[in-house]
Design a protein around this motif. Structure first.
Motif, PDB file in Angstrom:
ATOM      1  N   LYS A  43       0.879  -1.240   0.003  1.00  0.00           N
ATOM      2  CA  LYS A  43      -0.565  -0.089  -0.171  1.00  0.00           C
ATOM      3  C   LYS A  43       0.892   1.234  -0.476  1.00  0.00           C
ATOM      4  N   LYS A  44       1.967   1.313   0.484  1.00  0.00           N
ATOM      5  CA  LYS A  44       2.905   2.406   0.779  1.00  0.00           C
ATOM      6  C   LYS A  44       3.308   2.734  -0.806  1.00  0.00           C
ATOM      7  N   ARG A  45       3.507   1.610  -1.782  1.00  0.00           N
ATOM      8  CA  ARG A  45       3.495   1.940  -3.246  1.00  0.00           C
ATOM      9  C   ARG A  45       2.425   1.896  -3.920  1.00  0.00           C
ATOM     10  N   ASN A  46       1.501   2.608  -2.803  1.00  0.00           N
ATOM     11  CA  ASN A  46       0.038   3.099  -4.111  1.00  0.00           C
ATOM     12  C   ASN A  46      -0.241   1.660  -4.824  1.00  0.00           C
ATOM     13  N   LYS A  47      -0.236   0.582  -4.057  1.00  0.00           N
ATOM     14  CA  LYS A  47      -0.328  -1.045  -4.993  1.00  0.00           C
ATOM     15  C   LYS A  47      -2.097  -1.138  -4.855  1.00  0.00           C
ATOM     16  N   LYS A  48      -2.871  -1.636  -5.821  1.00  0.00           N
ATOM     17  CA  LYS A  48      -3.838  -2.047  -5.982  1.00  0.00           C
ATOM     18  C   LYS A  48      -3.840  -3.429  -5.589  1.00  0.00           C
ATOM     19  N   LEU A  49      -4.834  -3.766  -4.158  1.00  0.00           N
ATOM     20  CA  LEU A  49      -4.739  -5.276  -3.575  1.00  0.00           C
ATOM     21  C   LEU A  49      -5.832  -6.580  -4.104  1.00  0.00           C
ATOM     22  N   ILE A  50      -5.885  -7.708  -4.230  1.00  0.00           N
ATOM     23  CA  ILE A  50      -6.856  -8.161  -4.355  1.00  0.00           C
ATOM     24  C   ILE A  50      -6.609  -9.656  -3.807  1.00  0.00           C
ATOM     25  N   ILE A  51      -6.950 -10.724  -2.860  1.00  0.00           N
ATOM     26  CA  ILE A  51      -6.670 -11.496  -2.034  1.00  0.00           C
ATOM     27  C   ILE A  51      -7.228 -12.781  -3.062  1.00  0.00           C
ATOM     28  N   PHE A  52      -6.468 -13.806  -3.060  1.00  0.00           N
ATOM     29  CA  PHE A  52      -7.352 -15.154  -3.954  1.00  0.00           C
ATOM     30  C   PHE A  52      -7.255 -16.187  -2.236  1.00  0.00           C
ATOM     31  N   GLY A  53      -8.558 -16.747  -1.657  1.00  0.00           N
ATOM     32  CA  GLY A  53      -8.602 -17.270  -1.079  1.00  0.00           C
ATOM     33  C   GLY A  53      -7.648 -19.635  -0.826  1.00  0.00           C
ATOM     34  N   ASN A  54      -7.402 -19.328  -0.010  1.00  0.00           N
ATOM     35  CA  ASN A  54      -6.964 -21.178  -0.739  1.00  0.00           C
ATOM     36  C   ASN A  54      -8.430 -22.130  -0.762  1.00  0.00           C
ATOM     37  N   LEU A  55      -7.732 -22.823  -1.605  1.00  0.00           N
ATOM     38  CA  LEU A  55      -8.790 -23.569  -2.541  1.00  0.00           C
ATOM     39  C   LEU A  55      -8.713 -24.827  -1.437  1.00  0.00           C
ATOM     40  N   PHE A  56      -9.420 -25.435  -0.169  1.00  0.00           N
ATOM     41  CA  PHE A  56      -9.404 -26.772   0.144  1.00  0.00           C
ATOM     42  C   PHE A  56      -8.684 -28.237  -0.066  1.00  0.00           C
TER      43      PHE A  56
END
Length: 223
Positions: free
Chosen positions: A73-86
């Motif tokens: 975020k300090k580098r002004n990046k937009k983020l998305i998180i992908f969860g684990n597949l079971f």
């Protein structure tokens, strides 16, 4: 419409000083290819407007995720998180091989298969609707409790940091009905192994399912 690049590094290995290094601290300094890939990965981060954090989430990764989010975020990046597949094991199989005349090699082979694959081998036909529903329920029962717990932790971290999370499991498993999809629309097995890896058929099937939601998240982030 998007250019995807991969930076192969564990989330637990990312720290504030990462952009001052020329090697992954979790790998040997003498691995020249690893060093070259690491530097290339840092360049990809610098050039990217959006970062997807996707990995086989470990406890160490989860412990460091908050710091990683802050660094990016300090580098002004937009983020998305992908969860684990079971993680889904091959146990609790409803098929009793005692009812089939099999030799030692055949028994040894099918014991390594997932229940759906075993059904095809033994019956030489696709399961009917009721049989498939039983298989769906069986796969759900075989979900690792560890991945359930880690996904729950991941959801909390994403929520606290206001990061969109794409819960991949929700597209294949129904918690309320206690079922997980076993096959694609063309009856190809989805799972490749017990640790969340998919077959090529399964990966393409999941991509079609998540793509509208993924596009929606990107559009919101780019507003």
């Amino acid at each position: 419409n998007y250019d995807f690049q991969n930076f192969h590094i564990q989330i637990s290995c990312i720290e504030e000083e990462i952009f001052l290094r020329n090697h992954d601290k979790c790998k040997g300094k003498l691995d020249l290819k690893s060093k070259a890939d690491f530097i290339d990965g840092l360049n990809k981060i610098s050039e990217s407007s959006l970062i997807i954090l996707s990995t086989k989430w470990s406890e160490e990764d989860l412990e460091n995720l908050h710091n990683v989010i802050g660094i990016l975020k300090k580098r002004n990046k937009k983020l998305i998180i992908f969860g684990n597949l079971f993680d889904i094991s091959k146990k609790n199989n409803i098929l009793n091989i005692k009812n089939f005349d099999l030799n030692f090699l055949q028994k040894n082979y099918i014991n390594k298969l997932f229940p759906y694959e075993k059904y095809l081998y033994l019956n030489n036909k696709f399961p009917n609707r009721n049989e498939l529903e039983n298989l769906n329920k069986m796969y759900f029962q075989n979900i690792s409790s560890q991945t359930l717990e880690r996904n729950s932790s991941l959801e909390k971290i994403a929520y606290m940091n206001e990061i969109p999370l794409l819960n991949l499991n929700s597209y294949l498993c129904n918690i309320q009905q206690k079922q997980c999809e076993v096959i694609t629309d063309d009856k190809k097995h989805i799972l490749y192994d017990t640790t969340g890896h998919l077959t090529m058929y399964g990966a393409k099937y999941l991509f079609k399912k998540i793509n509208p939601s993924f596009e929606e998240i990107i559009l919101k982030l780019n507003k």
